[in-house]
Enzyme design. Sequence first.
Site, short mmCIF file in Angstrom:
data_model
loop_
_atom_site.label_atom_id
_atom_site.label_comp_id
_atom_site.label_asym_id
_atom_site.label_seq_id
_atom_site.Cartn_x
_atom_site.Cartn_y
_atom_site.Cartn_z
N ILE A 167 0.85 -1.19 0.00
CA ILE A 167 0.00 0.00 0.00
C ILE A 167 0.89 1.24 0.00
CG2 ILE A 167 -0.32 -0.21 2.52
CD1 ILE A 167 -3.11 1.09 2.07
N GLU A 168 0.80 2.00 -1.05
CA GLU A 168 1.64 3.18 -1.23
C GLU A 168 0.92 4.20 -2.08
OE1 GLU A 168 4.91 2.48 -4.20
OE2 GLU A 168 4.55 0.36 -3.73
#
Length: 353
Positions: A167-168
Site C-alpha cells: 500500500i503506497e
Amino acid sequence: MSIPTPRTRFRTRTLRRLAVLATAVASVLPATAGAAHATTPVVPAASATPPGSIAAAPYYYLDSYNRPDPVDIMRRTGARWFTLAFVVAPDADTCAPQWDGGGTLDADSAPSKAIGAIRAAGGDVIPSLGGGGVTKLGQVCGSADALAGAYQKVVDAYRLTAVDLDIEGAEFADAAARQRNVAALKLLQDNNPGLKVYVTVPVLDTGFSSKGVALVNEAEAAGLDVTAWAGMAFWFGKGAIDMGDASIRAMNGMQTVVRDAYGMSDRDAYRHVGLSSLAGVNEDPGEVITLQDFQQVLTYAHQHRIGRLTFWNVNRDRQCQADGSDPADTCSGVPQSLYEYTGMVAKYRQPAA
C-alpha cells in the site's frame, strides 16, 4: 505527505517504451459482498511447503518485457519464494482482480503459468495486492466486503498460504482506503484460517510515517494478525547516505511502534517487522543500496529474527551493460554477478519460535 516510490517512475518509463506489451483485459465480474469461494482453483496448490523461509521472498515483476525465468533464478540462487507484483483492478470502475499489465487469473494466463512453474520446481508465491502507479483494488472497491471478495478470488485461484498488501501512493494517503484494506484483510483472514498477511508500506529512515503509524494502530484495533510489516526503506530524499544504516534505523523505529501498538515484547516485535529494499541505484540522486548494505541487513535479520526480507526486484538483479543501453528498471547500476541480491535474500532463514 506520502513518500514517493521509484516503482511508479520505473514503470511509467518502461511502459512508455513498451506499450506494445499491453494486453486486452479479460472481462470479469465485479466482486460482491460475501462472494462465494471459487469451486475449482485454476492453478494447483504447492505439493508441500517449500524449503527455505517464507520470510525471504524477493519481488518478481510479472509485467516486464525482460522477465527472467523464475525456475532458472531458483536453480541459481536457492530462492524458493517470490512476491509476485502486482494484483490490481482493471480500471477505476471495476472491483475485480487482475495482474498488472492485464493478466487474468485464468489457468492459461502467463502469470498463472509462471506460478505453476515455480510450484513444479518446489517453490511457492506470495501475490502482492496493490503496488505503485496502478489502479488499486483498495481504492476501487467501495466496501470492505467487496474488497475482501476481490482478494478472496486471488486466494481461491491459487490456493494461497500468504498475501502481501503493498500500500503506497494515493492509496496509502487515503485514510478511507487504508481502513477499508484493514477491514477486508481481517475478513479474508477470518475466512481463510492460517493465511499469512504481510503489509508493505513506505517508511522514513527513522521508521513509520504518521500514516504508517495510523495503519498499524488500525490493524491492531481490528484484530488483524499481520505476520510482518515490511518497510520500503528507500527514496528517503537525503542523497548519499549509508543505506545499510538507514535500513536498520527504519526497522528499529518500526519495531518500537509495533511493540507498543500490540503490547509485544521486543523479541516478538522484531519478528513482526521487516525490510522491503531496492537492488542498486535509486533514481533519488546519490541513493545506492549496495551488496555490502544487503550483507549488513542480512546480519541484522538473523540477529533479530525479523519477519520479512525482500527487495524490488529480481528483474533488475543484474549488472548494467557498459554502454548504458539498458531500459529502465532492468539492471541494478552497481557491479554484481547475476542474481546476487536474490542469492543473499535466499540465505535468510527465520528461525522457528
